[in-house]
Design a protein around this motif. Structure first.
Motif: not given
Length: 408
Positions: A152-164
């Motif tokens: 959850a913390p990664i999914l909500e905040y990580s700037p490295l995850l693009s919409d794709a």
């Protein structure tokens, strides 16, 4: 000896004799001191005392090999503290001269991301959730963790995850309980919103609707509105979305609450059809609310009657608050009549019949005056006053005649 150990930062050859004969406090002091020589800190990684190893794990000056070794420490708290430190270290390891330390730190991060204890992985995820300094594959690994507290913390905040990336993760199947974290992301794109709605996961859809920074396509919102009737938790967030089309407004008008209908009615730019539908729905809800209030009043009157507390004071209080349904039920209970029979007497707007009914219920003339005025709506000129200010103006026989012929 403890003071000497804390005041100096000897190298390994000087410190070894001291470490062998020193107490745990001496070793903890050395392990936590950022000025302690790296080889001493590395030596302390194998200390039997958990507190010493914990101090090394929290010491930013510990060498990379020490950190890597601590990833296999038997103590959970040591690995958790190390995970927290990793998040602090990464931003400081960009310089070329720190390349080797960065490589060792990344190795430690990768090992911690595979730790068997969820609490360790969760501590790591929390520490690096906003970092741009970790490898993308490590981010993806944490995002796909089977534990929601990790993903959850990664999914909500990580700037490295693009919409794709997020759409791909959703399609692959995000762990249970972690999907709402994606829905809460700042500036969430429309494609991700579509993917979340397609999962039919109501907590996630509700979180998406509450996310003011999320972009939601009008057609996607229309689809949510179509399904919202079965899920009350979606009613308010759907209404609050500025993208809600007037067609969707007319659709949800059939089931949302009066307060939400009133909020929709206050929006600007509504066409005549939508205004009419909303106005009719508000009127319908008002009627339903009155019916519900009447049921509650009737139940309360019966409750008081069973307790023997249905008296003049209670009736007059209800009359002052215009609780008509309560008064009707109370009079029916006290007079031994049906609600319909009491209603018929009230509809007559007859002062004598109304007064006789209140007498039959065992109540006072003062209450009868209020019932004449507030429930029966007797014309002021026709109000039957009390005799001597407090007594009934008719005899018992006269009052029985007034209501004996009225069918119950």
């Amino acid at each position: 000896m403890a003071d000497d150990a804390r005041a100096t930062t000897p190298d390994y050859s000087e410190a070894k004799p001291l470490l062998l004969r020193g107490d745990a406090a001496d070793r903890v002091a050395l392990a936590g001191n950022p000025e302690t020589q790296p080889e001493v800190l590395y030596y302390l990684v194998d200390d039997d005392d958990e507190g010493v190893r914990l101090a090394v794990a929290s010491n930013d000056a510990a060498p990379g090999l020490a950190n890597l070794k601590l990833t296999e420490d038997d103590a959970d708290d040591v690995r958790i503290e190390l995970a927290r430190k990793i998040g602090r270290l990464l931003p400081e390891l960009k310089a070329e001269k720190k390349k080797k330390l960065r490589e060792l730190t990344i190795q430690a991060l990768e090992k911690l991301s595979e730790d068997q204890l969820p609490a360790v992985r969760a501590a790591l995820a929390e520490a690096v959730k906003t970092s741009r300094d970790i490898p993308k594959d490590s981010v993806m690994k944490l995002a796909q963790d089977v534990e929601a507290i990790v993903a959850a913390p990664i999914l909500e905040y990580s700037p490295l995850l693009s919409d794709a990336d997020l759409v791909e993760l959703i399609a692959a199947g995000v762990t249970i309980g972690a999907l709402p974290a994606i829905a809460r992301r700042h500036d969430l794109g429309a494609e991700v919103g579509d993917a979340i709605v397609a999962t039919a996961d109501m907590p996630s859809i509700a979180a998406l609707l509450h996310n003011k920074s999320a972009t939601i396509r009008a057609r996607t919102l229309d689809n949510v509105a179509e399904e919202a009737e079965r899920f009350e938790e979606l009613h308010e967030p759907v209404v609050m979305r500025p993208e809600l089309s007037q067609r969707a407004m007319r659709r949800i008008a059939s089931f949302i609450s009066r307060s939400l209908l009133e909020q929709l009615s206050e929006r600007g730019g509504l066409d005549n059809k939508t205004r009419r539908v909303l106005a009719e729905a508000v009127s319908e809800r008002l009627s339903e609310d009155r019916d519900a209030d009447g049921k509650l009043d009737a139940d309360f009157a019966e409750h008081l009657a069973r307790q023997g507390k249905l008296d003049d004071e209670v009736l007059r209080s209800a009359l002052e608050k215009n609780r008509r349904s309560f008064v009707i039920r109370a009079l029916a209970l006290l007079a031994g009549r049906s609600d319909a029979g009491v209603e018929r007497i009230m509809e007559m707007q007859n002062a004598k019949a109304t007064t006789a009914l209140v007498w039959e219920a065992g109540l006072s003339m003062r209450t009868a005056l209020m019932v004449q005025q507030r429930v029966a709506k007797v014309a002021p000129s026709q109000i039957l006053p009390a005799r001597n200010g407090v007594d009934f103006p008719m005899t018992p026989e006269e009052m029985e005649i007034q209501i004996a012929h009225i069918a119950d």
